[in-house]
Design a protein around this motif. Sequence first.
Motif, PDB file in Angstrom:
ATOM      1  N   TRP A  31       0.802  -1.274   0.099  1.00 51.05           N
ATOM      2  CA  TRP A  31      -0.146   0.132   0.252  1.00 51.05           C
ATOM      3  C   TRP A  31       0.616   1.312   0.070  1.00 51.05           C
ATOM      4  O   TRP A  31       0.647   2.145  -0.792  1.00 51.05           O
ATOM      5  N   GLY A  32       2.078   1.229   0.708  1.00 45.38           N
ATOM      6  CA  GLY A  32       2.742   2.448   0.831  1.00 45.38           C
ATOM      7  C   GLY A  32       4.163   2.295   0.661  1.00 45.38           C
ATOM      8  O   GLY A  32       4.935   3.379   0.751  1.00 45.38           O
ATOM      9  N   LEU A  36       3.721   0.425   7.621  1.00 45.47           N
ATOM     10  CA  LEU A  36       2.702   1.345   7.786  1.00 45.47           C
ATOM     11  C   LEU A  36       3.021   1.725   9.385  1.00 45.47           C
ATOM     12  O   LEU A  36       2.888   1.126  10.479  1.00 45.47           O
ATOM     13  N   THR A  72      -2.906  10.841  -0.820  1.00 43.92           N
ATOM     14  CA  THR A  72      -2.477  10.679   0.512  1.00 43.92           C
ATOM     15  C   THR A  72      -3.190   9.566   1.364  1.00 43.92           C
ATOM     16  O   THR A  72      -4.436   9.307   1.229  1.00 43.92           O
ATOM     17  N   HIS A  73      -2.486   8.315   1.865  1.00 44.03           N
ATOM     18  CA  HIS A  73      -3.263   7.241   2.472  1.00 44.03           C
ATOM     19  C   HIS A  73      -3.806   7.949   3.873  1.00 44.03           C
ATOM     20  O   HIS A  73      -2.986   8.651   4.532  1.00 44.03           O
ATOM     21  N   PRO A  87      -2.327   7.010   9.282  1.00 50.80           N
ATOM     22  CA  PRO A  87      -0.887   7.169   9.413  1.00 50.80           C
ATOM     23  C   PRO A  87      -0.236   8.145  10.133  1.00 50.80           C
ATOM     24  O   PRO A  87      -0.867   9.299  10.129  1.00 50.80           O
TER      25      PRO A  87
END
Length: 138
Positions: A31-32, A36, A72-73, A87
């Motif tokens: 995902w990132g 995380l 942005t997450h 986050p």
Amino acid sequence: MEGHCLCGAVRFSAPDAKDIGVCHCGFCRRWGGGPLLATHCGTSVSFTGAERITVYASSGWAERAFCSQCGTHLYYRLLATGEYFIPAGTFESNDMVMTSQIYVDRKPDYYAFANETPMLTEQQVVEQYGFPPEDAKS
């Protein structure tokens, strides 16, 4: 605590939380692009700019969201309880502390944190929280 996405289209308010948990699972890393680092904010999170939030059902037990304008997450949310994990970097506060790491047996060798924290393996997470084992394709 107050936070926002990169472009500011989505803003949120969450209860004060200083603890950062780190997840090394394959879903979070995909995902990132890395682990995380998130703060457990419970269910009392309020958003403005909600029309810019895009939600993705990432598993049978959770969803992830991002700002549709800047990417942005924004959060990882447990479906059963409605708890948000946001986050840490999206908050305006910098006085948080890394307190735990999970899925440490899924962590690749190319990074390591110097912080001494409790560390749970995938099996320990499954036993403690009841999450199903991570999908093999991740």
